[in-house]
Design a protein around this motif. Sequence first.
Motif, PDB file in Angstrom:
ATOM      1  N   GLU A 549       0.830  -1.207   0.000  1.00  0.00           N
ATOM      2  CA  GLU A 549       0.000   0.000   0.000  1.00  0.00           C
ATOM      3  C   GLU A 549       0.866   1.259   0.000  1.00  0.00           C
ATOM      4  O   GLU A 549       0.571   2.231  -0.716  1.00  0.00           O
ATOM      5  N   ILE A 550       1.921   1.248   0.814  1.00  0.00           N
ATOM      6  CA  ILE A 550       2.807   2.412   0.897  1.00  0.00           C
ATOM      7  C   ILE A 550       3.508   2.658  -0.441  1.00  0.00           C
ATOM      8  O   ILE A 550       3.665   3.796  -0.894  1.00  0.00           O
ATOM      9  N   LEU A 551       3.928   1.577  -1.093  1.00  0.00           N
ATOM     10  CA  LEU A 551       4.686   1.702  -2.341  1.00  0.00           C
ATOM     11  C   LEU A 551       3.806   2.080  -3.528  1.00  0.00           C
ATOM     12  O   LEU A 551       4.304   2.623  -4.527  1.00  0.00           O
ATOM     13  N   HIS A 552       2.529   1.798  -3.433  1.00  0.00           N
ATOM     14  CA  HIS A 552       1.648   1.959  -4.599  1.00  0.00           C
ATOM     15  C   HIS A 552       1.724   3.362  -5.226  1.00  0.00           C
ATOM     16  O   HIS A 552       1.956   3.495  -6.455  1.00  0.00           O
ATOM     17  N   PRO A 553       1.540   4.446  -4.455  1.00  0.00           N
ATOM     18  CA  PRO A 553       1.612   5.765  -5.105  1.00  0.00           C
ATOM     19  C   PRO A 553       3.000   6.090  -5.648  1.00  0.00           C
ATOM     20  O   PRO A 553       3.121   6.781  -6.678  1.00  0.00           O
ATOM     21  N   VAL A 582       7.456  -2.387 -12.681  1.00  0.00           N
ATOM     22  CA  VAL A 582       8.649  -2.292 -11.856  1.00  0.00           C
ATOM     23  C   VAL A 582       8.488  -3.250 -10.681  1.00  0.00           C
ATOM     24  O   VAL A 582       7.394  -3.389 -10.119  1.00  0.00           O
ATOM     25  N   ASP A 583       9.567  -3.935 -10.345  1.00  0.00           N
ATOM     26  CA  ASP A 583       9.476  -4.819  -9.185  1.00  0.00           C
ATOM     27  C   ASP A 583       9.790  -4.045  -7.913  1.00  0.00           C
ATOM     28  O   ASP A 583      10.255  -2.898  -7.954  1.00  0.00           O
ATOM     29  N   VAL A 584       9.539  -4.658  -6.781  1.00  0.00           N
ATOM     30  CA  VAL A 584       9.680  -3.980  -5.499  1.00  0.00           C
ATOM     31  C   VAL A 584      11.125  -3.594  -5.233  1.00  0.00           C
ATOM     32  O   VAL A 584      11.410  -2.490  -4.752  1.00  0.00           O
ATOM     33  N   ALA A 585      12.073  -4.485  -5.523  1.00  0.00           N
ATOM     34  CA  ALA A 585      13.481  -4.201  -5.233  1.00  0.00           C
ATOM     35  C   ALA A 585      13.966  -2.972  -5.994  1.00  0.00           C
ATOM     36  O   ALA A 585      14.615  -2.079  -5.428  1.00  0.00           O
ATOM     37  N   ASN A 586      13.669  -2.908  -7.281  1.00  0.00           N
ATOM     38  CA  ASN A 586      14.136  -1.778  -8.073  1.00  0.00           C
ATOM     39  C   ASN A 586      13.403  -0.492  -7.715  1.00  0.00           C
ATOM     40  O   ASN A 586      13.990   0.592  -7.741  1.00  0.00           O
ATOM     41  N   LEU A 587      12.120  -0.596  -7.366  1.00  0.00           N
ATOM     42  CA  LEU A 587      11.389   0.585  -6.947  1.00  0.00           C
ATOM     43  C   LEU A 587      11.978   1.150  -5.658  1.00  0.00           C
ATOM     44  O   LEU A 587      12.184   2.362  -5.533  1.00  0.00           O
ATOM     45  N   ALA A 588      12.260   0.254  -4.695  1.00  0.00           N
ATOM     46  CA  ALA A 588      12.846   0.712  -3.429  1.00  0.00           C
ATOM     47  C   ALA A 588      14.201   1.369  -3.656  1.00  0.00           C
ATOM     48  O   ALA A 588      14.514   2.410  -3.058  1.00  0.00           O
ATOM     49  N   ALA A 589      15.016   0.773  -4.524  1.00  0.00           N
ATOM     50  CA  ALA A 589      16.328   1.360  -4.809  1.00  0.00           C
ATOM     51  C   ALA A 589      16.178   2.742  -5.429  1.00  0.00           C
ATOM     52  O   ALA A 589      16.914   3.677  -5.090  1.00  0.00           O
ATOM     53  N   ALA A 590      15.207   2.879  -6.325  1.00  0.00           N
ATOM     54  CA  ALA A 590      14.998   4.181  -6.969  1.00  0.00           C
ATOM     55  C   ALA A 590      14.528   5.213  -5.954  1.00  0.00           C
ATOM     56  O   ALA A 590      14.958   6.379  -5.988  1.00  0.00           O
ATOM     57  N   LEU A 591      13.656   4.809  -5.057  1.00  0.00           N
ATOM     58  CA  LEU A 591      13.156   5.749  -4.058  1.00  0.00           C
ATOM     59  C   LEU A 591      14.256   6.182  -3.100  1.00  0.00           C
ATOM     60  O   LEU A 591      14.293   7.332  -2.658  1.00  0.00           O
ATOM     61  N   HIS A 592      15.146   5.282  -2.746  1.00  0.00           N
ATOM     62  CA  HIS A 592      16.247   5.637  -1.858  1.00  0.00           C
ATOM     63  C   HIS A 592      17.196   6.645  -2.499  1.00  0.00           C
ATOM     64  O   HIS A 592      17.911   7.363  -1.791  1.00  0.00           O
ATOM     65  N   ARG A 593      17.205   6.694  -3.826  1.00  0.00           N
ATOM     66  CA  ARG A 593      18.074   7.660  -4.499  1.00  0.00           C
ATOM     67  C   ARG A 593      17.462   9.055  -4.499  1.00  0.00           C
ATOM     68  O   ARG A 593      18.143  10.037  -4.785  1.00  0.00           O
ATOM     69  N   LYS A 594      16.175   9.122  -4.196  1.00  0.00           N
ATOM     70  CA  LYS A 594      15.517  10.426  -4.139  1.00  0.00           C
ATOM     71  C   LYS A 594      15.604  10.998  -2.734  1.00  0.00           C
ATOM     72  O   LYS A 594      15.783  10.290  -1.757  1.00  0.00           O
ATOM     73  N   VAL A 595      15.468  12.274  -2.630  1.00  0.00           N
ATOM     74  CA  VAL A 595      15.536  12.961  -1.345  1.00  0.00           C
ATOM     75  C   VAL A 595      14.119  13.178  -0.827  1.00  0.00           C
ATOM     76  O   VAL A 595      13.223  13.539  -1.572  1.00  0.00           O
ATOM     77  N   GLY A 596      13.958  12.942   0.483  1.00  0.00           N
ATOM     78  CA  GLY A 596      12.679  13.273   1.104  1.00  0.00           C
ATOM     79  C   GLY A 596      11.667  12.159   1.102  1.00  0.00           C
ATOM     80  O   GLY A 596      10.540  12.357   1.551  1.00  0.00           O
ATOM     81  N   ILE A 597      12.010  11.003   0.594  1.00  0.00           N
ATOM     82  CA  ILE A 597      11.078   9.888   0.624  1.00  0.00           C
ATOM     83  C   ILE A 597      11.325   9.085   1.895  1.00  0.00           C
ATOM     84  O   ILE A 597      12.451   8.855   2.307  1.00  0.00           O
ATOM     85  N   GLY A 598      10.279   8.634   2.506  1.00  0.00           N
ATOM     86  CA  GLY A 598      10.403   7.842   3.733  1.00  0.00           C
ATOM     87  C   GLY A 598       9.923   8.644   4.911  1.00  0.00           C
ATOM     88  O   GLY A 598       8.814   9.150   4.913  1.00  0.00           O
ATOM     89  N   GLY A 599      10.734   8.797   5.938  1.00  0.00           N
ATOM     90  CA  GLY A 599      10.359   9.608   7.080  1.00  0.00           C
ATOM     91  C   GLY A 599      10.337   8.848   8.382  1.00  0.00           C
ATOM     92  O   GLY A 599      10.333   9.459   9.445  1.00  0.00           O
ATOM     93  N   LEU A 600      10.308   7.504   8.350  1.00  0.00           N
ATOM     94  CA  LEU A 600      10.366   6.740   9.595  1.00  0.00           C
ATOM     95  C   LEU A 600      11.820   6.568  10.017  1.00  0.00           C
ATOM     96  O   LEU A 600      12.734   6.644   9.179  1.00  0.00           O
TER      97      LEU A 600
END
Length: 784
Positions: A549-553, A582-600
């Motif tokens: 659910e978190i990854l969907h948007p 896109v698979d979950v692993a590659n999506l997570a890697a891409a998001l980690h390269r961006k700034v401001g994603i996450g927060g926990l």
Amino acid sequence: MQSGSSGHPTKVEIGRRERRIEDSRLLRGEAEFLADISDDGVLHGVVVRSPHAHALIRSIDAAAAAKLPGVRLVLTGADLDTLPVKPISAFGPATLAGKPVAVDAPPYELLARSRVRHVGEPVAFVVAETEATALEAAECVAIDYEPLDAAIAPDDEHAMLGFETELGDPAAADAAFAKADRVVEIDVVNQRVAAVPLEPRGAQSEVDGKRVILRTGTQAPHLLRRVLAKDVFGWPEEKLRVIVPDTGGGFGAKAPVYREQGLVVWAAICTGRPVRWLSSRTEAFQSDTAGRDMRSRIALALRADGKILALRARIDANLGAYLSYFGGVPANIGLAGLVGAYAIACVDIRSRGYFTNTLPVDAYRGAGRPEAIYAIERAIDKAAHELGLAPDEMRKRNLVPREAIPYRTPVGTLYDSGDFVGSVERLTALADTRGFPARRAMARARGRLLGLGIAYYIERAAGGAEEAARIVLDHEGGADVMIGTMPAGQGHVTAYTQIVADRLGLDPARIRIHQGDTDIVTRGVGTFGSRSLPVGGSALRRAVERMIEILHPYASDHLEAATADVEFQNARFVVAGTDRSVDVANLAAALHRKVGIGGLPRLPGSLGVDLSAEGAFQPAEPTFPNGCHACEIEIDPETGEATLSRYCAVDDFGNEINPMLVDGQLHGGIAQGIGQALLEAVVHDPHGQILTGSLMDYAMPRAADMPDLVLARNPDPCRNNPLGLKGCAEAGAVCAPPAVINAVLDALAPLGVEAIDMPATPQAIWKAIQRARTETKVRERADV
């Protein structure tokens, strides 16, 4: 404890027979058990234990011990008030059918103050620079005892009643017994046994600034933290950090809170140094909680056709000297299992727990369910014998039919699923019961007696408190999983990896499972009652779904598509009607390269940002694993030697994450059940001295005692958790004892033997044969 996988295929699915991931590091000697941790700068603790089962402590003189070079601390009961240190609490208040059960128990202090109540009770704790010095100093502690009379069993004069409970409708049961065509009664003994995990217990503690760290093998680190911190030392829970190294077996005996765990914490505070205590095997027989030790009288009210109208049960449970944390469970919650899987309209069950001068009893693989199933299955077999019915037919006439499920038992338990009669029918085919008469005749031709025994079990499992899980995706396509259960050899890492990898499509080699550190895994309950996968696994599944659910948007943003157009299919986010995904692993890697994603908050040691999701699950109802087991046993009537020649089982565990792990749990449980049936018993002399205090005297099952196991399933998925699991860890230990003893008695029936208690050792069988032969001769003389 952190575990990861290596060298496994990328595709891992729920339901596949995957090899155990954790075995590689264990077989390579890479595991770190408590004794493997460096002892540089660590002080060593030795417990001075009572040699008496019951005695007053007149005085303790520790002066000579304290003066020995290298001794840093000697604690006695007189020091308990200095912090202060309070008694260990127990699970409670216990309830039965919604009613509280009052228990009158002596205080469970870390060290005895003025009275000892069992052999091996801690009286003093000596801490020194080396273990040798601590052992020498322990010998110098002079204690003046005044021995008192000891109670070994509930019917001993000096046993103390701890609680009484009732369950059922006595008036309805009395009416059913009054109109019964036949009443069958039986007395059975579930003897005291020792858990004997491969790794003996141990504990090590140190002060870390304003906090205290405790390293110990336990099945329930968060429970241990709460009891020691809040109840014993009066601290906030956060002051105590519990870390569990690799743990070599538990079987329930590592679930309770032990005195030695509190003693090393206390000693570390007093000395300002790390303090370690490691149990020897002999010491374990004097300090580990025992299992079983329950006597039952069962009566069945029967119609002439074998239909059971009512059950009456009177239970006497030996609690030992103190109420251990789960010590009240077997004779309380376990009582519901006395109805078995049978459609019995009414019951009258009364249970009493007694304190004696023996080691405390606590949960041991099954915790009340083996005791209950043994009692009802022995009674069912006796009823079948008296009515002239085949044992399988007697059971089929009384088992709850599939069309009646969901079924509410007379004790309020709700069976949500199962095909009980179908399991019996599959079992009789698997065991080739039709061919048994021919096999019995062949054995007789060799001068042997062959018996066939069957038993049906159903057990309440996977209930109770909420379990929680958290998953964090890293920047390399991997994941950290934090979960509050605790492994001791079951294969948790493999099963949890399958749950994550199956849904998220991650490489199992990049999935890291964290358990047993209360700083990393911030909440949890633990492992007991076959709850890890049905409850913990369901919590993890919810965390995985929350992660999706978190990854969907973010997936929609990454794929430059509207959120409504993106679906999650086969572990990939897919734009409907296109080949973009896109698979979950590659999506997570891409998001980690961006700034401001996450927060926990980030997991310690991780890079980039966190993508975290949490899940929790608390079952509204427990699960009910069930099944039918059969075995054949061959007996030499001249020596009493018994040999298991066949063992077959048909079980219903609902869905299975990994059938290979389930088979392993069955193998171990059946071996323990066979051990109790034929070999194991903790024996005391009349003064409470333990006569089976080493593996030279306490018989354990060996590979040579085990037949080949033929295992099959008759699954009906559980309706009470998202994964449809029922749990499997205790099934073998529940069903094997009655199946084996029923087989022993079937083999001995031609000689007139009608009863035998566990363990059915060669000596016990030989004596039963001699008694039967003597009684036959007496009857023959009387008839002349």
